[in-house]
Design an enzyme around this catalytic site. Structure first.
Site, PDB file in Angstrom:
ATOM      1  N   LYS A  53      -7.937  24.859 -12.728  1.00  0.00           N
ATOM      2  CA  LYS A  53      -8.764  23.924 -11.956  1.00  0.00           C
ATOM      3  C   LYS A  53     -10.208  24.423 -11.911  1.00  0.00           C
ATOM      4  O   LYS A  53     -11.153  23.648 -12.066  1.00  0.00           O
ATOM      5  CB  LYS A  53      -8.183  23.747 -10.540  1.00  0.00           C
ATOM      6  N   GLN A  97      -3.946  25.088  -2.416  1.00  0.00           N
ATOM      7  CA  GLN A  97      -2.882  25.078  -3.425  1.00  0.00           C
ATOM      8  C   GLN A  97      -1.524  25.251  -2.746  1.00  0.00           C
ATOM      9  O   GLN A  97      -1.342  26.130  -1.898  1.00  0.00           O
ATOM     10  CB  GLN A  97      -3.131  26.203  -4.455  1.00  0.00           C
ATOM     11  N   ASP A 120      -7.021  16.368  -2.685  1.00  0.00           N
ATOM     12  CA  ASP A 120      -5.633  16.211  -3.135  1.00  0.00           C
ATOM     13  C   ASP A 120      -4.973  14.935  -2.619  1.00  0.00           C
ATOM     14  O   ASP A 120      -3.896  14.561  -3.090  1.00  0.00           O
ATOM     15  CB  ASP A 120      -4.803  17.394  -2.638  1.00  0.00           C
TER      16      ASP A 120
HETATM   17  N1  GUN Z   1       1.181  22.305  -6.155  1.00  0.00           N
HETATM   18  C1  GUN Z   1       1.798  21.567  -7.105  1.00  0.00           C
HETATM   19  N2  GUN Z   1       1.039  20.489  -7.419  1.00  0.00           N
HETATM   20  C2  GUN Z   1      -0.060  20.545  -6.634  1.00  0.00           C
HETATM   21  C3  GUN Z   1      -1.206  19.720  -6.497  1.00  0.00           C
HETATM   22  O1  GUN Z   1      -1.388  18.677  -7.139  1.00  0.00           O
HETATM   23  N3  GUN Z   1      -2.116  20.141  -5.585  1.00  0.00           N
HETATM   24  C4  GUN Z   1      -1.953  21.267  -4.842  1.00  0.00           C
HETATM   25  N4  GUN Z   1      -2.899  21.584  -3.954  1.00  0.00           N
HETATM   26  N5  GUN Z   1      -0.897  22.048  -4.938  1.00  0.00           N
HETATM   27  C5  GUN Z   1       0.038  21.687  -5.841  1.00  0.00           C
END
Ligand code: GUN
Length: 281
Positions: A53, A97, A120
């Site tokens: 990311k 995350q 998100d």
């Molecule tokens: N863990 C698995 N997929 C995601 C996601 O799209 N965003 C976040 N923040 N954590 C995750």
């Protein structure tokens, strides 16, 4: 033989468009679009996702602010960091995350993010607006990416039977809402579903997000279906999805590979949510 949906290529195209918008934003506002990324603990998969990311931010001229917190961090400390970022004018998006360590109350933490900075789309307000069909909410990244992938095939979602296997807050529930918003007839299956195979066999669009290696086999798939594999599992042969790709590819009409399908789209949509957030302030 199914057509392979090239999520990596579609994501690259979206990111090149985001680079243009993020650069225009910088020229207009005298600062870069900013994304704060918070990771707690030492989950190795999370470390890889977060690194991807942050790298993608650099490519799109987005400034990233990275926070790696200790596994034992108290909820209050994490929440106070979120409050600081909510007030920071250089931060347009905040992402925590997941998964968080077990001692942390995930829902409580996520609901402290200002909804307009919720890159998100996991905040209750954004998730709720999605279910109510209200405009102007941030939609979770993986489900947004999945809709783009389905649309890239040229298959019209309206009126199709879409079957979602998995009912997580991150993928299953929001993708069901989005498919419904696109006028599909939606069935959500999960671990207690009876006669799963009977249901998946009637799917024109099949989205699988359960975290079980090669769980969906060719005998469970309708000929010509669009198959979207959200799984990211590690087995003895390396990375694989929730769908038995080699078997299903001869039966499906379109299929996403793992890796190179849904994963790159999740990252592209995160950046898109962040740039959208900055533009609409
Ligand atoms: N863990 C698995 N997929 C995601 C996601 O799209 N965003 C976040 N923040 N954590 C995750």
């Amino acid at each position: 033989m199914a057509e392979i949906i090239d999520g990596k290529a579609i994501a690259e195209k979206i990111k090149s468009e985001l680079l243009v918008s993020a650069t225009a934003f910088e020229q207009k506002h005298g600062r870069k679009v900013g994304l704060a990324v918070i990771r707690v603990g030492n989950d190795p998969a999370s470390a890889v996702y977060v690194r991807n990311k942050i790298k993608a931010c650099e490519k799109c001229n987005i400034r990233s602010f990275s926070y790696d917190l200790d596994e034992a961090v108290a909820d209050a400390e994490l929440i106070s960091l979120i409050h600081k970022l909510n007030d920071d004018v250089n931060v347009d998006g905040i992402l925590v995350q997941l998964p968080l360590p077990k001692h942390i109350n995930e829902r409580e933490v996520l609901s402290e993010i200002a909804p307009k900075k919720d890159a998100d789309g996991f905040h209750t307000v954004n998730a709720g607006k999605l279910f109510l069909g209200e405009k102007g909410c941030t939609v979770a990244c993986t489900p947004r990416g999945i809709i783009e992938l389905i649309k890239s095939t040229g298959v019209n979602i309206s009126g199709k039977h879409a079957v979602v296997v998995g009912r997580s807050n991150i993928v299953g529930k929001p993708i069901a809402a989005l498919l419904l918003a696109n006028d599909a007839t939606v069935t959500v299956c999960h671990s207690r579903t009876v006669n799963l195979k009977e249901i998946t066999l009637s799917a024109d669009i099949l989205v699988v997000a359960i975290g079980k290696s090669k769980f969906i086999t060719a005998d469970m798939v309708k000929r010509g279906a669009v198959v979207i594999d959200v799984g990211m599992n590690r087995d003895e042969n390396g990375l694989c999805g929730d769908v038995d790709f080699n078997g299903v590819k001869d039966k499906a009409g379109y299929i996403t590979p793992v890796p190179g399908g849904v994963g790159p789209m999740t990252v592209a949509m995160l950046l898109s949510n962040t740039v959208d957030g900055a533009m609409h302030e």
